[in-house]
Design a protein around this motif. Structure first.
Motif, mmCIF file in Angstrom:
data_model
loop_
_atom_site.group_PDB
_atom_site.id
_atom_site.type_symbol
_atom_site.label_atom_id
_atom_site.label_comp_id
_atom_site.label_asym_id
_atom_site.label_seq_id
_atom_site.Cartn_x
_atom_site.Cartn_y
_atom_site.Cartn_z
ATOM 1 N N ASP A 50 5.809 4.660 -26.428
ATOM 2 C CA ASP A 50 4.499 4.920 -25.809
ATOM 3 C C ASP A 50 3.771 3.608 -25.495
ATOM 4 O OD1 ASP A 50 5.007 7.572 -25.884
ATOM 5 O OD2 ASP A 50 3.697 8.022 -27.589
ATOM 6 N N THR A 51 3.921 2.639 -26.397
ATOM 7 C CA THR A 51 3.318 1.325 -26.149
ATOM 8 C C THR A 51 3.914 0.711 -24.883
ATOM 9 O OG1 THR A 51 3.027 1.020 -28.514
ATOM 10 C CG2 THR A 51 2.996 -0.981 -27.169
ATOM 11 N N LEU A 52 5.235 0.781 -24.791
ATOM 12 C CA LEU A 52 5.893 0.201 -23.610
ATOM 13 C C LEU A 52 5.530 0.979 -22.349
ATOM 14 C CD1 LEU A 52 9.405 -0.483 -25.193
ATOM 15 C CD2 LEU A 52 7.588 -2.154 -24.763
ATOM 16 N N GLN A 53 5.453 2.308 -22.467
ATOM 17 C CA GLN A 53 5.087 3.124 -21.291
ATOM 18 C C GLN A 53 3.730 2.735 -20.744
ATOM 19 O OE1 GLN A 53 6.202 7.292 -20.508
ATOM 20 N NE2 GLN A 53 5.713 7.576 -22.657
ATOM 21 N N VAL A 65 13.134 2.852 -18.542
ATOM 22 C CA VAL A 65 13.425 2.308 -19.868
ATOM 23 C C VAL A 65 14.872 2.661 -20.195
ATOM 24 C CG1 VAL A 65 12.845 2.342 -22.333
ATOM 25 C CG2 VAL A 65 11.014 2.551 -20.616
ATOM 26 N N ALA A 66 15.697 1.637 -20.443
ATOM 27 C CA ALA A 66 17.070 1.872 -20.913
ATOM 28 C C ALA A 66 17.043 1.714 -22.416
ATOM 29 C CB ALA A 66 18.034 0.874 -20.280
ATOM 30 N N VAL A 67 17.428 2.751 -23.130
ATOM 31 C CA VAL A 67 17.291 2.723 -24.586
ATOM 32 C C VAL A 67 18.633 2.828 -25.285
ATOM 33 C CG1 VAL A 67 16.823 5.226 -24.705
ATOM 34 C CG2 VAL A 67 16.102 3.755 -26.594
ATOM 35 N N ARG A 68 18.810 1.965 -26.272
ATOM 36 C CA ARG A 68 19.952 2.065 -27.192
ATOM 37 C C ARG A 68 19.387 2.208 -28.590
ATOM 38 N NH1 ARG A 68 25.483 -1.323 -27.574
ATOM 39 N NH2 ARG A 68 25.860 0.078 -25.819
ATOM 40 N N HIS A 69 19.937 3.188 -29.337
ATOM 41 C CA HIS A 69 19.372 3.494 -30.644
ATOM 42 C C HIS A 69 20.449 4.100 -31.543
ATOM 43 C CE1 HIS A 69 16.637 5.385 -33.579
ATOM 44 N NE2 HIS A 69 15.748 4.489 -33.171
ATOM 45 N N PRO A 70 20.378 3.849 -32.853
ATOM 46 C CA PRO A 70 21.436 4.386 -33.732
ATOM 47 C C PRO A 70 21.414 5.898 -33.938
ATOM 48 C CG PRO A 70 19.853 3.075 -35.003
ATOM 49 C CD PRO A 70 19.507 2.898 -33.552
ATOM 50 N N GLU A 71 20.322 6.568 -33.558
ATOM 51 C CA GLU A 71 20.259 8.015 -33.824
ATOM 52 C C GLU A 71 20.688 8.842 -32.608
ATOM 53 O OE1 GLU A 71 16.293 9.096 -35.060
ATOM 54 O OE2 GLU A 71 16.354 7.479 -36.544
ATOM 55 N N PRO A 72 21.568 9.821 -32.835
ATOM 56 C CA PRO A 72 21.913 10.736 -31.747
ATOM 57 C C PRO A 72 20.657 11.454 -31.256
ATOM 58 C CG PRO A 72 23.349 11.103 -33.652
ATOM 59 C CD PRO A 72 22.290 10.124 -34.088
ATOM 60 N N GLY A 73 20.522 11.598 -29.966
ATOM 61 C CA GLY A 73 19.374 12.330 -29.417
ATOM 62 C C GLY A 73 18.161 11.458 -29.143
ATOM 63 N N ALA A 74 18.221 10.173 -29.482
ATOM 64 C CA ALA A 74 17.044 9.297 -29.319
ATOM 65 C C ALA A 74 16.596 9.237 -27.857
ATOM 66 C CB ALA A 74 17.355 7.892 -29.844
ATOM 67 N N ALA A 75 17.545 9.122 -26.932
ATOM 68 C CA ALA A 75 17.158 8.988 -25.513
ATOM 69 C C ALA A 75 16.508 10.274 -25.013
ATOM 70 C CB ALA A 75 18.384 8.638 -24.671
ATOM 71 N N ASP A 76 17.020 11.428 -25.440
ATOM 72 C CA ASP A 76 16.406 12.701 -25.015
ATOM 73 C C ASP A 76 14.991 12.833 -25.570
ATOM 74 O OD1 ASP A 76 18.183 14.066 -23.304
ATOM 75 O OD2 ASP A 76 19.535 14.367 -24.997
ATOM 76 N N ARG A 77 14.804 12.353 -26.799
ATOM 77 C CA ARG A 77 13.444 12.404 -27.377
ATOM 78 C C ARG A 77 12.469 11.612 -26.512
ATOM 79 N NH1 ARG A 77 15.065 10.322 -32.899
ATOM 80 N NH2 ARG A 77 13.038 9.281 -32.928
ATOM 81 N N LEU A 78 12.916 10.471 -26.036
ATOM 82 C CA LEU A 78 12.032 9.651 -25.205
ATOM 83 C C LEU A 78 11.862 10.271 -23.818
ATOM 84 C CD1 LEU A 78 12.974 5.992 -26.172
ATOM 85 C CD2 LEU A 78 11.484 7.635 -27.321
ATOM 86 N N ALA A 79 12.929 10.827 -23.290
ATOM 87 C CA ALA A 79 12.824 11.464 -21.962
ATOM 88 C C ALA A 79 11.798 12.590 -22.018
ATOM 89 C CB ALA A 79 14.195 11.991 -21.527
ATOM 90 N N ASP A 80 11.757 13.316 -23.135
ATOM 91 C CA ASP A 80 10.812 14.431 -23.277
ATOM 92 C C ASP A 80 9.357 13.967 -23.240
ATOM 93 O OD1 ASP A 80 12.723 16.307 -23.414
ATOM 94 O OD2 ASP A 80 12.719 16.511 -25.603
ATOM 95 N N ARG A 81 9.098 12.725 -23.666
ATOM 96 C CA ARG A 81 7.698 12.274 -23.695
ATOM 97 C C ARG A 81 7.392 11.257 -22.584
ATOM 98 N NH1 ARG A 81 6.367 11.530 -28.920
ATOM 99 N NH2 ARG A 81 4.668 10.075 -28.536
ATOM 100 N N ALA A 82 8.357 11.084 -21.677
ATOM 101 C CA ALA A 82 8.140 10.107 -20.599
ATOM 102 C C ALA A 82 7.055 10.596 -19.638
ATOM 103 C CB ALA A 82 9.441 9.879 -19.839
ATOM 104 N N GLN A 83 6.166 9.692 -19.278
ATOM 105 C CA GLN A 83 5.123 10.033 -18.305
ATOM 106 C C GLN A 83 5.726 10.116 -16.903
ATOM 107 O OE1 GLN A 83 2.532 6.741 -19.007
ATOM 108 N NE2 GLN A 83 1.909 7.542 -21.006
ATOM 109 N N PRO A 84 5.042 10.788 -15.986
ATOM 110 C CA PRO A 84 5.559 10.852 -14.612
ATOM 111 C C PRO A 84 5.836 9.440 -14.091
ATOM 112 C CG PRO A 84 3.600 12.228 -14.848
ATOM 113 C CD PRO A 84 3.742 11.483 -16.137
ATOM 114 N N GLY A 85 6.930 9.276 -13.425
ATOM 115 C CA GLY A 85 7.250 7.954 -12.878
ATOM 116 C C GLY A 85 8.015 7.057 -13.831
ATOM 117 N N VAL A 86 8.181 7.480 -15.088
ATOM 118 C CA VAL A 86 8.982 6.684 -16.030
ATOM 119 C C VAL A 86 10.328 7.389 -16.230
ATOM 120 C CG1 VAL A 86 9.148 5.715 -18.356
ATOM 121 C CG2 VAL A 86 6.916 5.832 -17.207
ATOM 122 N N HIS A 87 11.393 6.665 -15.959
ATOM 123 C CA HIS A 87 12.740 7.231 -16.057
ATOM 124 C C HIS A 87 13.444 6.648 -17.282
ATOM 125 C CE1 HIS A 87 12.449 8.720 -11.862
ATOM 126 N NE2 HIS A 87 11.641 7.662 -11.743
#
Ligand code: NCD
Length: 319
Positions: free
Chosen positions: A102-105, A112-134
């Motif tokens: 959210d800070t970065l958004q 935002v290209a995200v790498r994270h140790p937890e499965p599902g992390a990218a989907d979690r971020l996609a769910d809260r992405a503001q319009p125009g943020v991919h």
């Protein structure tokens, strides 16, 4: 091919995020692969096509190839790039992934290209992405690594032409490999006729756990048998960071039983090509003569990584 731009726009469903092969449609995946092939054939045509847009690489797990290739891909198309890593960010001070995102958004990235140790992390971020943020998944735990699958598919397509003609073996630590998971999902959809999964006892999950797992998947418990007659082999690194100390194999024993050596290429037959997503551990899962030999497509994969990521960024961001 040369349809007017307006018409192409109406026909193409908009791709908002790219977080998993399994949740993408076959149409989206074929479209991305076609675009990656077009980029590979003439990357210069895409220069400056995303001028002034902003990519943030949020990499909370180690990476060389993926992070650098996202950065090069974005810069080639004229984007600005900001890199955030765990050790130089407030993640070290305990900030959650969501708060970090959210800070970065709030700073206005396009992607935002995200790498994270937890499965599902990218989907979690996609769910809260503001319009125009991919959001692009650059690897989430052992779950998915969709841009790696895209570059692997591009590399195989360049080498063999038709996917139906490919008999593929994926060898090693399949259970922890997001690369294997995404490759199996994508290559099955693209029509690869046979995918053999092989590794030490307990390292290959039941075939039903692969959603795409249809009749083209087979399991092997010996390397010799797994590679006999195949035309492509993808070797995997032992993901020690996802294992307990007790599970860790001795590297010398592992190489003896599961390391890909020149004699395996003779069993595979003429024209067999070898892939590895990297980072590779020479003398463990792959012998140096194989990694550097004629059959190796490992450097081609790295080059294609830039083209595949250019294609994904372009598809998400080009208006
Ligand atoms: C892979 C990854 O991170 O999943 N590497 C990569 O992205 N090229 C494979 C690995 O780490 O072994």
């Amino acid at each position: 091919m040369n349809e007017p731009l307006g018409q192409a726009r109406i026909e193409k469903p908009e791709l908002r995020h790219f977080t998993a092969i399994e949740s993408s449609t076959s149409g989206e995946l074929r479209d991305l692969l076609d675009l990656a092939a077009r980029v590979a054939a003439g990357p210069g045509r895409f220069d400056d096509s995303l001028n002034g847009r902003l990519l943030i690489n949020l990499f909370l797990e180690a990476s060389t190839r993926t992070r650098v290739s996202f950065e090069i891909a974005a810069r080639r198309m004229g984007m600005h790039v900001v890199n955030v890593s765990e050790h130089a960010s407030s993640v070290e001070k305990g900030e959650s992934l969501e708060d970090t995102f959210d800070t970065l958004q709030a700073m206005g990235p396009d992607c935002v290209a995200v790498r994270h140790p937890e499965p599902g992390a990218a989907d979690r971020l996609a769910d809260r992405a503001q319009p125009g943020v991919h959001v692009i998944n650059a690897g989430d735990g052992g779950a998915e690594h969709p841009t790696q699958a895209l570059l692997d598919a591009l590399t195989l397509q360049q080498a063999f032409g038709r996917f139906e003609a490919i008999k593929l073996a994926i060898v090693g630590d399949v259970q922890h490999s997001r690369v294997a998971r995404s490759d199996i999902a994508l290559l099955s959809r693209l029509g690869v006729s046979e995918i053999r999964l092989a590794g030490p006892a307990g390292w290959v999950p039941p075939l039903e756990t692969f959603h795409a797992g249809g009749s083209n998947l087979r399991k092997f418990d010996r390397l010799d048998e797994a590679v006999t007659g195949v035309n492509a082999i993808i070797m995997l690194r032992i993901q020690r960071e996802r294992m307990d100390a007790a599970e860790q194999p001795d590297p010398v024993d592992y190489h003896r039983l599961w390391g890909l050596k020149p004699r395996h290429l003779r069993l595979a037959g003429p024209g067999c090509r070898v892939l590895h997503p990297g980072p590779m551990n020479r003398g463990v899962e792959i012998a140096p003569e194989v990694a550097d030999g004629e059959a190796s497509l490992i450097r081609t994969q790295v080059r294609n990584g830039v083209f595949a990521r250019m294609a994904v960024l372009h598809r998400l961001l080009a208006a």
